[in-house]
Design a protein around this motif. Sequence first.
Motif, PDB file in Angstrom:
ATOM      1  N   THR A  49       0.824  -1.214   0.000  1.00  0.00           N
ATOM      2  CA  THR A  49       0.000   0.000   0.000  1.00  0.00           C
ATOM      3  C   THR A  49       0.852   1.256   0.000  1.00  0.00           C
ATOM      4  N   CYS A  50       0.325   2.311  -0.577  1.00  0.00           N
ATOM      5  CA  CYS A  50       0.931   3.645  -0.495  1.00  0.00           C
ATOM      6  C   CYS A  50       0.143   4.541   0.451  1.00  0.00           C
ATOM      7  N   HIS A  51      -0.907   4.008   1.048  1.00  0.00           N
ATOM      8  CA  HIS A  51      -1.752   4.762   1.974  1.00  0.00           C
ATOM      9  C   HIS A  51      -1.951   3.901   3.209  1.00  0.00           C
TER      10      HIS A  51
ATOM     11  N   ALA B 164      -4.724 -15.716   7.282  1.00  0.00           N
ATOM     12  CA  ALA B 164      -3.360 -15.665   6.758  1.00  0.00           C
ATOM     13  C   ALA B 164      -2.409 -14.969   7.719  1.00  0.00           C
ATOM     14  N   GLU B 165      -1.131 -15.255   7.554  1.00  0.00           N
ATOM     15  CA  GLU B 165      -0.061 -14.528   8.225  1.00  0.00           C
ATOM     16  C   GLU B 165       0.116 -13.193   7.502  1.00  0.00           C
ATOM     17  N   ILE B 166       0.142 -12.085   8.239  1.00  0.00           N
ATOM     18  CA  ILE B 166       0.085 -10.763   7.619  1.00  0.00           C
ATOM     19  C   ILE B 166       1.458 -10.099   7.558  1.00  0.00           C
ATOM     20  N   HIS B 167       1.848  -9.701   6.345  1.00  0.00           N
ATOM     21  CA  HIS B 167       3.035  -8.885   6.105  1.00  0.00           C
ATOM     22  C   HIS B 167       2.585  -7.658   5.314  1.00  0.00           C
ATOM     23  N   ILE B 168       3.063  -6.478   5.701  1.00  0.00           N
ATOM     24  CA  ILE B 168       2.655  -5.242   5.038  1.00  0.00           C
ATOM     25  C   ILE B 168       3.883  -4.514   4.507  1.00  0.00           C
ATOM     26  N   LEU B 169       3.845  -4.141   3.246  1.00  0.00           N
ATOM     27  CA  LEU B 169       4.868  -3.287   2.641  1.00  0.00           C
ATOM     28  C   LEU B 169       4.238  -1.923   2.394  1.00  0.00           C
ATOM     29  N   TYR B 170       4.766  -0.931   3.070  1.00  0.00           N
ATOM     30  CA  TYR B 170       4.222   0.420   2.984  1.00  0.00           C
ATOM     31  C   TYR B 170       5.205   1.295   2.220  1.00  0.00           C
ATOM     32  N   TYR B 171       4.786   1.749   1.026  1.00  0.00           N
ATOM     33  CA  TYR B 171       5.598   2.671   0.237  1.00  0.00           C
ATOM     34  C   TYR B 171       5.403   4.082   0.795  1.00  0.00           C
ATOM     35  N   LEU B 172       6.474   4.649   1.264  1.00  0.00           N
ATOM     36  CA  LEU B 172       6.447   5.941   1.943  1.00  0.00           C
ATOM     37  C   LEU B 172       6.696   7.054   0.937  1.00  0.00           C
TER      38      LEU B 172
ATOM     39  N   LYS C 293      -0.011 -10.870  15.208  1.00  0.00           N
ATOM     40  CA  LYS C 293       1.304 -10.378  14.862  1.00  0.00           C
ATOM     41  C   LYS C 293       1.335  -9.924  13.411  1.00  0.00           C
ATOM     42  N   VAL C 294       1.819  -8.696  13.201  1.00  0.00           N
ATOM     43  CA  VAL C 294       1.926  -8.123  11.861  1.00  0.00           C
ATOM     44  C   VAL C 294       3.366  -7.702  11.618  1.00  0.00           C
ATOM     45  N   SER C 295       3.875  -8.005  10.436  1.00  0.00           N
ATOM     46  CA  SER C 295       5.221  -7.587  10.046  1.00  0.00           C
ATOM     47  C   SER C 295       5.114  -6.414   9.084  1.00  0.00           C
ATOM     48  N   LEU C 296       5.780  -5.285   9.430  1.00  0.00           N
ATOM     49  CA  LEU C 296       5.675  -4.057   8.636  1.00  0.00           C
ATOM     50  C   LEU C 296       7.041  -3.676   8.080  1.00  0.00           C
ATOM     51  N   SER C 297       7.093  -3.404   6.766  1.00  0.00           N
ATOM     52  CA  SER C 297       8.309  -2.930   6.102  1.00  0.00           C
ATOM     53  C   SER C 297       7.998  -1.628   5.389  1.00  0.00           C
ATOM     54  N   LEU C 298       8.972  -0.707   5.389  1.00  0.00           N
ATOM     55  CA  LEU C 298       8.798   0.584   4.742  1.00  0.00           C
ATOM     56  C   LEU C 298       9.811   0.754   3.621  1.00  0.00           C
TER      57      LEU C 298
END
Length: 417
Positions: free
Chosen positions: A7-9, A36-44, A70-75
């Motif tokens: 996501t970008c938002h 599902a196991e949740i991983h989020i890629l956030y475009y900053l 548990k959530v894994s977040l990457s930026l």
Amino acid sequence: MKALIVTCHFPTDNKTDKHGWFKRLELFIDALKDIAEIHILYYLSEGEGNFTLEKTAQIETNLSSKLNKKVSLSLCPYVVRGNLVGKLIDLILNSYDQQRLFSSRNSLESRFLKEKLEIIEPDIIFFSRLLSIVPALGTKYNFPAIFFDIDDVSHTDYYKRIWKYKLRYLGNFWEHIKSAPLFFFQTLHKQLLLSRAVGISDLTFVCSEIDRKYISEKFNGSQVQTVPNAVTIPTEKSSLPSNSNLLYLGNYDQSPNNVIGANFLIENIWPLIYQQQPEARLIIAGKSPENIRTYSDNIPGVEFTGFVPDINALYDQTRVVCCPILSGGGTRLKIIEAAAYGKAIVSTSVGAEGLEIIDGKEYMLRDQPEDFAQACLELFKNDFLCEQLGNQARAAAIKHYDRNCIINLIQKDFQQL
């Protein structure tokens, strides 16, 4: 099952980030968290600055706590390369070699996406909105099942709407005329992006039947599923106050359509209401009202509240909810929410577009300022009509936009594919 959400938002502040974009993203996250196991890629974006590791970890912790999972977040920083020359080059490239399209663009974002896919090895990847999927268009990778949510295809008819309203409510006529050529190329470019995005997706989500038919007809053979915007239905209908309070609720920092609607309401509709009923009050609620043109003009009867944390109290003191939107696409979460609370609603045709509600039964459709004002005045005086419209609207919200039902629908789509 593993899911990568791109996501970008992204709502980094759960207290004030209440834009419809965020609420729709949260709808899909809630649907995925149970399966599902949740991983989020956030475009900053460039304007958001640099997030420290500590801040990123705090957002990740807060989100995990909110979801109880548990959530894994990457930026990753996202640089929008979108000048007119670049867009023309994209269009030319696409005309003879679609495989080269975007192959040299968004390289950092594309590499980062590829690295995350190799590390996580997700079973599905979910792209939220058009901008987030652009890095994937130039990435040669054996993708897992791709789900793509395009909640707004408003660029296709924005200028048609402007001409419909004769530009007199949208600001400077000459400014819109000067920007028309640029907007023309922007529209072509967005259509090109959308075509490629839908083409690589196994399933595309839209929020209304209008958008589903458009995407299906525009891009033949595409798998498109309607997933309406949704709200949690309040356990009880909001009470009907005896006052003459009119509410417009929106977010004014990231949505020019909300600002345009507020300007239209305050400058063209409200004077007609206030002239006949000076005890009436117009409540403009939502984040960043200072972007509204008349914010500092001290217009009689108009109150700017800013962000309101207690939405229940806001609706309890509101007799009529209005949606004076003149441009944009998607469907209006503000109308769905007001309907769920059992409020009488007055809206323009654009504001109610795509919603499963009927004019005269569940809301009042009025496009012209005089008609819009008269409908509000009638509802101020007519308790029976207010109650009737509110009850019917609430029934429609329960039938079509109950959040729990929509989450079950999304989960079935993910699991089947």
